[in-house]
Motif scaffolding. Structure first.
Motif, PDB file in Angstrom:
ATOM      1  N   GLY A  42       0.836  -1.189   0.000  1.00  0.00           N
ATOM      2  CA  GLY A  42       0.000   0.000   0.000  1.00  0.00           C
ATOM      3  C   GLY A  42       0.872   1.240   0.000  1.00  0.00           C
ATOM      4  N   GLY A  43       0.265   2.366  -0.245  1.00  0.00           N
ATOM      5  CA  GLY A  43       1.011   3.624  -0.218  1.00  0.00           C
ATOM      6  C   GLY A  43       2.160   3.613  -1.204  1.00  0.00           C
ATOM      7  N   ASN A  44       3.300   4.068  -0.753  1.00  0.00           N
ATOM      8  CA  ASN A  44       4.470   4.134  -1.623  1.00  0.00           C
ATOM      9  C   ASN A  44       5.399   2.932  -1.474  1.00  0.00           C
ATOM     10  OD1 ASN A  44       5.463   4.717   0.928  1.00  0.00           O
ATOM     11  ND2 ASN A  44       6.907   6.258   0.193  1.00  0.00           N
ATOM     12  N   ASN A  45       4.939   1.868  -0.833  1.00  0.00           N
ATOM     13  CA  ASN A  45       5.809   0.733  -0.555  1.00  0.00           C
ATOM     14  C   ASN A  45       6.181  -0.085  -1.789  1.00  0.00           C
ATOM     15  OD1 ASN A  45       6.147   1.284   2.177  1.00  0.00           O
ATOM     16  ND2 ASN A  45       4.234   0.271   2.686  1.00  0.00           N
ATOM     17  N   ALA A  46       5.526   0.148  -2.917  1.00  0.00           N
ATOM     18  CA  ALA A  46       5.920  -0.522  -4.162  1.00  0.00           C
ATOM     19  C   ALA A  46       6.991   0.286  -4.910  1.00  0.00           C
ATOM     20  CB  ALA A  46       4.705  -0.744  -5.058  1.00  0.00           C
ATOM     21  N   ASP A  47       7.287   1.494  -4.452  1.00  0.00           N
ATOM     22  CA  ASP A  47       8.217   2.381  -5.159  1.00  0.00           C
ATOM     23  C   ASP A  47       9.591   1.768  -5.467  1.00  0.00           C
ATOM     24  OD1 ASP A  47       6.245   4.271  -5.265  1.00  0.00           O
ATOM     25  OD2 ASP A  47       7.207   5.672  -3.859  1.00  0.00           O
ATOM     26  N   PRO A  48      10.248   1.092  -4.530  1.00  0.00           N
ATOM     27  CA  PRO A  48      11.584   0.592  -4.875  1.00  0.00           C
ATOM     28  C   PRO A  48      11.555  -0.458  -5.984  1.00  0.00           C
ATOM     29  CG  PRO A  48      10.921  -0.229  -2.727  1.00  0.00           C
ATOM     30  CD  PRO A  48       9.908   0.791  -3.142  1.00  0.00           C
ATOM     31  N   PHE A  49      10.473  -1.207  -6.062  1.00  0.00           N
ATOM     32  CA  PHE A  49      10.358  -2.224  -7.104  1.00  0.00           C
ATOM     33  C   PHE A  49      10.131  -1.569  -8.464  1.00  0.00           C
ATOM     34  CE2 PHE A  49       8.432  -3.796  -3.119  1.00  0.00           C
ATOM     35  CZ  PHE A  49       9.485  -4.603  -2.724  1.00  0.00           C
ATOM     36  N   ILE A  50       9.281  -0.562  -8.469  1.00  0.00           N
ATOM     37  CA  ILE A  50       8.979   0.146  -9.715  1.00  0.00           C
ATOM     38  C   ILE A  50      10.199   0.941 -10.185  1.00  0.00           C
ATOM     39  CG2 ILE A  50       7.561   1.954 -10.748  1.00  0.00           C
ATOM     40  CD1 ILE A  50       5.285   0.974  -8.829  1.00  0.00           C
ATOM     41  N   LYS A  51      10.841   1.658  -9.277  1.00  0.00           N
ATOM     42  CA  LYS A  51      12.016   2.457  -9.650  1.00  0.00           C
ATOM     43  C   LYS A  51      13.143   1.572 -10.179  1.00  0.00           C
ATOM     44  CE  LYS A  51      11.243   6.345  -6.527  1.00  0.00           C
ATOM     45  NZ  LYS A  51      11.693   7.025  -5.315  1.00  0.00           N
ATOM     46  N   GLY A  52      13.421   0.492  -9.489  1.00  0.00           N
ATOM     47  CA  GLY A  52      14.464  -0.423  -9.955  1.00  0.00           C
ATOM     48  C   GLY A  52      14.126  -1.025 -11.308  1.00  0.00           C
ATOM     49  N   PHE A  53      12.855  -1.372 -11.496  1.00  0.00           N
ATOM     50  CA  PHE A  53      12.394  -1.954 -12.753  1.00  0.00           C
ATOM     51  C   PHE A  53      12.543  -0.963 -13.906  1.00  0.00           C
ATOM     52  CE2 PHE A  53       8.930  -2.711 -15.792  1.00  0.00           C
ATOM     53  CZ  PHE A  53       9.176  -4.027 -16.144  1.00  0.00           C
ATOM     54  N   VAL A  54      12.155   0.279 -13.712  1.00  0.00           N
ATOM     55  CA  VAL A  54      12.230   1.287 -14.769  1.00  0.00           C
ATOM     56  C   VAL A  54      13.690   1.553 -15.144  1.00  0.00           C
ATOM     57  CG1 VAL A  54      11.805   3.739 -15.282  1.00  0.00           C
ATOM     58  CG2 VAL A  54       9.993   2.321 -14.293  1.00  0.00           C
ATOM     59  N   LYS A  55      14.558   1.684 -14.165  1.00  0.00           N
ATOM     60  CA  LYS A  55      15.986   1.879 -14.449  1.00  0.00           C
ATOM     61  C   LYS A  55      16.540   0.678 -15.211  1.00  0.00           C
ATOM     62  CE  LYS A  55      16.842   4.893 -10.502  1.00  0.00           C
ATOM     63  NZ  LYS A  55      17.496   5.024  -9.184  1.00  0.00           N
ATOM     64  N   TRP A  56      16.101  -0.505 -14.818  1.00  0.00           N
ATOM     65  CA  TRP A  56      16.517  -1.741 -15.487  1.00  0.00           C
ATOM     66  C   TRP A  56      16.026  -1.749 -16.936  1.00  0.00           C
ATOM     67  CZ3 TRP A  56      13.156  -5.814 -16.970  1.00  0.00           C
ATOM     68  CH2 TRP A  56      13.790  -6.995 -17.352  1.00  0.00           C
ATOM     69  N   CYS A  57      14.787  -1.358 -17.169  1.00  0.00           N
ATOM     70  CA  CYS A  57      14.263  -1.279 -18.536  1.00  0.00           C
ATOM     71  C   CYS A  57      15.152  -0.399 -19.402  1.00  0.00           C
ATOM     72  CB  CYS A  57      12.833  -0.733 -18.548  1.00  0.00           C
ATOM     73  SG  CYS A  57      11.567  -1.867 -17.952  1.00  0.00           S
ATOM     74  N   ASP A  58      15.555   0.740 -18.858  1.00  0.00           N
ATOM     75  CA  ASP A  58      16.418   1.649 -19.611  1.00  0.00           C
ATOM     76  C   ASP A  58      17.740   0.974 -19.987  1.00  0.00           C
ATOM     77  OD1 ASP A  58      14.531   3.704 -19.515  1.00  0.00           O
ATOM     78  OD2 ASP A  58      15.438   4.625 -17.726  1.00  0.00           O
ATOM     79  N   MET A  59      18.310   0.231 -19.056  1.00  0.00           N
ATOM     80  CA  MET A  59      19.583  -0.451 -19.332  1.00  0.00           C
ATOM     81  C   MET A  59      19.420  -1.555 -20.360  1.00  0.00           C
ATOM     82  SD  MET A  59      21.492  -0.587 -15.652  1.00  0.00           S
ATOM     83  CE  MET A  59      23.058  -1.021 -16.381  1.00  0.00           C
ATOM     84  N   ILE A  60      18.356  -2.333 -20.249  1.00  0.00           N
ATOM     85  CA  ILE A  60      18.117  -3.424 -21.196  1.00  0.00           C
ATOM     86  C   ILE A  60      17.862  -2.844 -22.585  1.00  0.00           C
ATOM     87  CG2 ILE A  60      16.639  -5.381 -21.774  1.00  0.00           C
ATOM     88  CD1 ILE A  60      18.478  -5.734 -19.295  1.00  0.00           C
ATOM     89  N   LYS A  61      17.078  -1.808 -22.646  1.00  0.00           N
ATOM     90  CA  LYS A  61      16.768  -1.153 -23.928  1.00  0.00           C
ATOM     91  C   LYS A  61      18.049  -0.666 -24.601  1.00  0.00           C
ATOM     92  CE  LYS A  61      15.160   2.985 -23.740  1.00  0.00           C
ATOM     93  NZ  LYS A  61      14.344   4.173 -23.489  1.00  0.00           N
ATOM     94  N   GLU A  62      18.934  -0.037 -23.838  1.00  0.00           N
ATOM     95  CA  GLU A  62      20.198   0.456 -24.385  1.00  0.00           C
ATOM     96  C   GLU A  62      21.070  -0.694 -24.901  1.00  0.00           C
ATOM     97  OE1 GLU A  62      21.317   3.572 -25.061  1.00  0.00           O
ATOM     98  OE2 GLU A  62      19.229   4.064 -24.590  1.00  0.00           O
ATOM     99  N   GLY A  63      21.038  -1.820 -24.191  1.00  0.00           N
ATOM    100  CA  GLY A  63      21.832  -2.974 -24.594  1.00  0.00           C
ATOM    101  C   GLY A  63      21.344  -3.623 -25.880  1.00  0.00           C
ATOM    102  N   LEU A  64      20.098  -3.363 -26.246  1.00  0.00           N
ATOM    103  CA  LEU A  64      19.542  -3.959 -27.457  1.00  0.00           C
ATOM    104  C   LEU A  64      19.869  -3.144 -28.707  1.00  0.00           C
ATOM    105  CD1 LEU A  64      16.022  -5.052 -26.173  1.00  0.00           C
ATOM    106  CD2 LEU A  64      18.028  -6.492 -26.576  1.00  0.00           C
TER     107      LEU A  64
END
Length: 124
Positions: free
Chosen positions: A101-123
């Motif tokens: 609840g609240g902002n407790n999902a934030d670290p998962f979402i933030k890490g995931f979005v940063k990861w998406c950026d890295m994977i996208k760049e690697g492609l």
């Protein structure tokens, strides 16, 4: 960013399960772990920095020659064990801390979005 926006971000980056290889999965685990170490978990009885951790013993993932088939990352906290952090389900749905609840999902979402950026760049 919401969980729905994070799922859309994955698609907007042009990513699919076929793009994710095992080293990429481990990179996601590391990036979410870093976000968790900097996050202040808020609950009714507990507020502390860095008190949620990925349980590496319960990581479940399946890869084929075509890429990721499914994966489940779980987190342990101050009063719980084995809750969903991020899941890549066989039907293509990506889940983020459905229990949070609240902002407790934030670290998962933030890490995931940063990861998406890295994977996208690697492609590229």
């Amino acid at each position: 960013m919401t969980t729905e926006e994070a799922r859309q971000y994955f698609k907007d980056c042009g990513l699919s399960y076929a793009d994710i290889k095992e080293p990429d999965f481990w990179l996601l685990v590391a990036m979410v772990s870093k976000e968790l170490s900097e996050f202040v978990f808020s609950s009714h009885a507990y507020e502390d920095k860095g008190n949620m951790t990925i349980n590496k013993k319960t990581l479940k993932f399946t890869f084929t020659k075509k890429g990721l088939k499914n994966a489940f990352i779980e987190v342990d906290g101050p009063y719980f064990k084995g809750r969903e952090a991020i899941s890549f389900n066989r039907d293509g749905f990506i889940g983020f801390a459905g229990w949070a609840g609240g902002n407790n999902a934030d670290p998962f979402i933030k890490g995931f979005v940063k990861w998406c950026d890295m994977i996208k760049e690697g492609l590229k």
